[in-house]
Design a protein around this motif. Structure first.
Motif, short mmCIF file in Angstrom:
data_model
loop_
_atom_site.label_atom_id
_atom_site.label_comp_id
_atom_site.label_asym_id
_atom_site.label_seq_id
_atom_site.Cartn_x
_atom_site.Cartn_y
_atom_site.Cartn_z
N ARG A 93 1.12 0.33 0.81
CA ARG A 93 1.41 -0.44 -0.40
C ARG A 93 2.44 -1.55 -0.15
NH1 ARG A 93 1.08 4.89 -1.06
NH2 ARG A 93 -0.58 5.70 -2.42
N GLY A 119 4.65 8.47 -1.74
CA GLY A 119 3.31 8.13 -2.17
C GLY A 119 2.25 9.11 -1.71
N THR A 120 2.65 10.36 -1.47
CA THR A 120 1.70 11.36 -0.97
C THR A 120 0.94 12.05 -2.09
OG1 THR A 120 3.30 13.17 -1.00
CG2 THR A 120 3.22 11.81 0.99
N GLY A 121 1.51 12.10 -3.29
CA GLY A 121 0.91 12.86 -4.38
C GLY A 121 1.26 14.34 -4.33
N PRO A 141 -4.77 2.49 -2.55
CA PRO A 141 -3.34 2.22 -2.40
C PRO A 141 -2.94 0.83 -2.87
CG PRO A 141 -4.16 3.38 -0.48
CD PRO A 141 -5.36 3.03 -1.32
N GLU A 181 -3.96 5.82 -8.83
CA GLU A 181 -4.55 4.72 -8.09
C GLU A 181 -6.06 4.81 -7.92
OE1 GLU A 181 -1.01 3.09 -5.21
OE2 GLU A 181 -2.21 4.77 -4.46
N SER A 195 2.80 7.11 -8.72
CA SER A 195 2.14 6.15 -7.86
C SER A 195 0.72 6.59 -7.52
CB SER A 195 2.95 5.91 -6.57
OG SER A 195 2.32 4.97 -5.75
N SER A 196 0.58 7.46 -6.50
CA SER A 196 -0.72 7.69 -5.88
C SER A 196 -1.75 8.32 -6.81
CB SER A 196 -0.58 8.54 -4.62
OG SER A 196 -0.02 9.80 -4.91
#
Length: 229
Positions: free
Chosen positions: A52, A160-162, A212, A209, A205-206
């Motif tokens: 990202r 940002g791994t979730g 990315p 989405e 974040s992730s």
């Protein structure tokens, strides 16, 4: 909990919804749309080589538009182990952030030095937790940063791994600084999450989405609605 700067005063008690930060934006129009939905903060990634990452010129353009249209919104720049030269250059001119989020191995002394070098900037430190014992590291940052972001540890990615932190770790802990919870934040988790813990902010974040750096705006809106509900 008291912060140094009024711009950082995103605090909550159990009767107030947490602030919401949507992180990893790469497109200005998406950032403006999400700000219009009522997000409290927009995050842009400044770690080169990550999915990202947004380079200097488009980042400045995105932040400039946010500053123009949503001046009270927090503009968060996520970096890892930045040099003074990198920060000095990026915090001058147009399109600057209001918050620096440190996502590397920055010790408290480095965080404190950054605050002294750039007193106009709010500093958050991200801590990636492998176990509940890792929360002991919080004590070292009490006098060095304005807030914390707690995320799940991953051997491959800084964020940002979730991956979600166990809520038990946080339900049993009182933190001495305002804090944001990251990792797996999405609308369907909100009822359980806010029933168990009381973060000052949520960083998503992730799970929002399409790919990315490109958000599903319906998922973003669903998250914001769930938090307000």
């Amino acid at each position: 909990m008291i912060l140094r700067r009024s711009a950082s005063r995103i605090l909550r008690d159990q009767s107030t919804a947490p602030a919401v930060k949507i992180c990893g934006l790469t497109d200005t129009e998406q950032a403006l749309a999400i700000a219009a939905m009522g997000a409290d903060a927009i995050g842009v990634i400044g770690v080169a080589g990550t999915p990202r990452y947004l380079e200097d010129s488009p980042r400045r353009g995105l932040f400039s538009q946010l500053q123009l249209h949503f001046p009270s919104l927090q503009r968060v720049w996520v970096v890892a182990d930045p040099s003074n030269a990198m920060l000095d250059a990026s915090l001058q001119g147009e399109g600057t952030p209001t918050v620096i989020q440190l996502h590397g191995q920055e010790p408290p002394a480095q965080c404190q030095a950054l605050r002294q070098r750039h007193p106009e900037i709010t500093v958050w430190k991200a801590l990636r937790l492998r176990s509940q014992d890792d929360l002991h590291a919080v004590k070292g940052y009490v006098q060095s940063v304005d807030g914390l972001l707690l995320d799940a540890w991953s051997p491959d990615q800084l964020g940002g791994t979730g991956h979600r932190l166990p809520l038990d770790w946080l339900a049993e802990t009182t933190l001495p600084l305002p804090w944001w919870l990251a990792g797996g934040i999405s609308a369907e988790w909100i009822p359980e999450l806010l029933d168990r813990v009381t973060p000052d902010g949520l960083d998503a974040s992730s799970r929002l989405e399409v790919r990315p750096g490109w958000k599903d705006l319906e998922k973003v809106n669903a998250l914001l609605s769930a938090v307000r509900a």
